[in-house]
Design an enzyme around this catalytic site. Structure first.
Site, PDB file in Angstrom:
ATOM      1  N   ASP A 140      22.587  -4.921   4.724  1.00 40.39           N
ATOM      2  CA  ASP A 140      21.586  -4.619   5.744  1.00 40.39           C
ATOM      3  C   ASP A 140      20.775  -5.858   6.118  1.00 40.39           C
ATOM      4  O   ASP A 140      20.402  -6.042   7.281  1.00 40.39           O
ATOM      5  CB  ASP A 140      20.649  -3.517   5.252  1.00 40.39           C
ATOM      6  CG  ASP A 140      21.297  -2.132   5.319  1.00 40.39           C
ATOM      7  OD1 ASP A 140      22.370  -2.009   5.936  1.00 40.39           O
ATOM      8  OD2 ASP A 140      20.707  -1.182   4.764  1.00 40.39           O
ATOM      9  N   GLY A 141      20.503  -6.722   5.142  1.00 39.88           N
ATOM     10  CA  GLY A 141      19.759  -7.943   5.424  1.00 39.88           C
ATOM     11  C   GLY A 141      20.500  -8.856   6.383  1.00 39.88           C
ATOM     12  O   GLY A 141      19.890  -9.527   7.226  1.00 39.88           O
TER      13      GLY A 141
ATOM     14  N   ASN B 161      13.177  -3.312  11.424  1.00 39.36           N
ATOM     15  CA  ASN B 161      12.691  -2.523  10.294  1.00 39.36           C
ATOM     16  C   ASN B 161      11.180  -2.337  10.344  1.00 39.36           C
ATOM     17  O   ASN B 161      10.687  -1.230  10.462  1.00 39.36           O
ATOM     18  CB  ASN B 161      13.077  -3.180   8.962  1.00 39.36           C
ATOM     19  CG  ASN B 161      14.375  -2.633   8.408  1.00 39.36           C
ATOM     20  OD1 ASN B 161      15.037  -1.810   9.036  1.00 39.36           O
ATOM     21  ND2 ASN B 161      14.739  -3.092   7.225  1.00 39.36           N
ATOM     22  N   GLU B 162      10.453  -3.445  10.217  1.00 38.85           N
ATOM     23  CA  GLU B 162       9.003  -3.343  10.190  1.00 38.85           C
ATOM     24  C   GLU B 162       8.339  -4.682  10.454  1.00 38.85           C
ATOM     25  O   GLU B 162       8.968  -5.745  10.353  1.00 38.85           O
ATOM     26  CB  GLU B 162       8.502  -2.808   8.839  1.00 38.85           C
ATOM     27  CG  GLU B 162       8.576  -3.781   7.680  1.00 38.85           C
ATOM     28  CD  GLU B 162       9.932  -3.875   7.024  1.00 38.85           C
ATOM     29  OE1 GLU B 162      10.403  -5.011   6.820  1.00 38.85           O
ATOM     30  OE2 GLU B 162      10.525  -2.838   6.716  1.00 38.85           O
TER      31      GLU B 162
ATOM     32  N   ARG C 209      -9.714  -2.129   5.308  1.00 45.08           N
ATOM     33  CA  ARG C 209      -9.851  -3.148   4.274  1.00 45.08           C
ATOM     34  C   ARG C 209      -8.794  -2.884   3.215  1.00 45.08           C
ATOM     35  O   ARG C 209      -8.683  -1.770   2.715  1.00 45.08           O
ATOM     36  CB  ARG C 209     -11.236  -3.139   3.638  1.00 45.08           C
ATOM     37  CG  ARG C 209     -12.374  -3.566   4.563  1.00 45.08           C
ATOM     38  CD  ARG C 209     -13.706  -3.460   3.843  1.00 45.08           C
ATOM     39  NE  ARG C 209     -14.807  -4.004   4.632  1.00 45.08           N
ATOM     40  CZ  ARG C 209     -15.467  -3.327   5.567  1.00 45.08           C
ATOM     41  NH1 ARG C 209     -15.129  -2.062   5.821  1.00 45.08           N
ATOM     42  NH2 ARG C 209     -16.460  -3.892   6.237  1.00 45.08           N
TER      43      ARG C 209
ATOM     44  N   ASP D  73      -4.904  -4.794   1.235  1.00 50.09           N
ATOM     45  CA  ASP D  73      -3.951  -5.901   1.142  1.00 50.09           C
ATOM     46  C   ASP D  73      -3.235  -6.153   2.465  1.00 50.09           C
ATOM     47  O   ASP D  73      -2.864  -7.289   2.767  1.00 50.09           O
ATOM     48  CB  ASP D  73      -2.903  -5.617   0.057  1.00 50.09           C
ATOM     49  CG  ASP D  73      -3.452  -5.842  -1.350  1.00 50.09           C
ATOM     50  OD1 ASP D  73      -4.634  -6.232  -1.469  1.00 50.09           O
ATOM     51  OD2 ASP D  73      -2.700  -5.626  -2.315  1.00 50.09           O
TER      52      ASP D  73
ATOM     53  N   ALA E 165      -2.243  -0.896  -0.065  1.00 45.84           N
ATOM     54  CA  ALA E 165      -3.353  -0.992  -1.032  1.00 45.84           C
ATOM     55  C   ALA E 165      -4.702  -1.055  -0.336  1.00 45.84           C
ATOM     56  O   ALA E 165      -5.459  -2.018  -0.482  1.00 45.84           O
ATOM     57  CB  ALA E 165      -3.158  -2.207  -1.948  1.00 45.84           C
TER      58      ALA E 165
END
Length: 264
Positions: A45-46, A122-123, A149, A151, A186
């Protein structure tokens, strides 16, 4: 038919690439690495992500197909022992074209008139370059939604919802649905700072706009490509007008792929 082949670069993938190219050329198919009609990725996939970014400037005119040299993937769904069958199907135009949504990322800078556009299969993820807390005002359809706020933020396509987005606790979305998903990385939630704390799925006619609270350096990752941006005024994420096209030769239901990848 004009074709190009993109290899993962390891010994096994390179050997299979050479075999496929010789076979395709022997069938009077035309190698055209600048303007192919079909792009075959060999690896995983990469590798198909790399192929997409190499040819995204002609994404509306090219179709992709993936051959895996390791494990079955969401994009690389042909095995090494099937390449002759695949090439025959390509030669005979024995396939249909299916289209999946992409994420459009539009970065606007402090300098008036400066902007940069990216497409993600993908993203796209947004973080601070120095590892500190990302602070962004988040607008949805030009209305303030929250001050984030944490990560970072991940904005994924439906086909990419099974990748990093899933690891973050995001929903898996069928790629026939034209949408983008924003998932927090996060986030900070306490008595002082609050975020919605849940992934958001936005339809095609909606968009997310994030605005930096402080002038900083930001790391934007588009699929596998890492970029650093300064002087950012705002970043808009939306369903792109462009779509990626896949050459589909046989039924391979999305939910079957999900089952095979995560359950069986």
């Amino acid at each position: 038919m004009r074709f190009a082949v993109v290899s993962k670069g390891d010994t096994k993938s390179n050997a299979l690439t050479d075999k496929m190219m010789n076979y395709m050329l022997g069938m009077d198919m035309v190698l055209d690495e600048k303007s192919p009609e079909i792009v075959v990725s060999v690896g995983g996939d990469g590798t198909l992500l790399q192929a997409f970014h190499r040819y995204q400037h002609i994404v509306s005119d090219v179709s992709f197909v993936g051959v895996h040299t390791g494990h079955l993937g969401f994009y690389a769904d042909w095995g090494q022992d099937e390449v002759e069958r695949l090439i025959m199907a390509l030669k005979n135009d024995d396939f249909e074209v299916v289209e999946y949504p992409l994420v459009e990322v539009m970065i606007h800078y402090d300098k008036v008139g400066m902007e940069t556009k990216y497409l993600a299969l993908n993203e796209a993820t947004l973080r601070m370059t120095n590892g500190s807390t990302l602070v962004m005002d988040v607008d949805i359809r030009n209305r303030h939604f929250e001050r984030f706020r944490g990560d970072g933020l991940c904005i994924s396509t439906p086909s990419g919802s099974t990748a990093y987005n899933k690891a973050l606790g995001g929903a898996i979305i069928h790629p026939s649905i034209e949408a983008v998903q924003m998932t927090e990385i996060a986030s900070i939630n306490n008595r002082v700072f609050r975020t919605v704390g849940s992934p958001l799925v936005l339809p095609k006619h909606h968009f997310v706009n994030v605005r930096p609270v402080n002038s900083e350096e930001y790391q934007m990752t588009i699929d596998h490509v890492n970029l650093v941006h300064k002087g950012v005024k705002s970043i808009q994420f939306s369903v792109a007008e462009e779509k990626i096209r896949f050459a589909r030769f046989r039924p391979f239901p999305f939910w079957q792929r999900v089952h095979d990848s995560f359950i069986s």
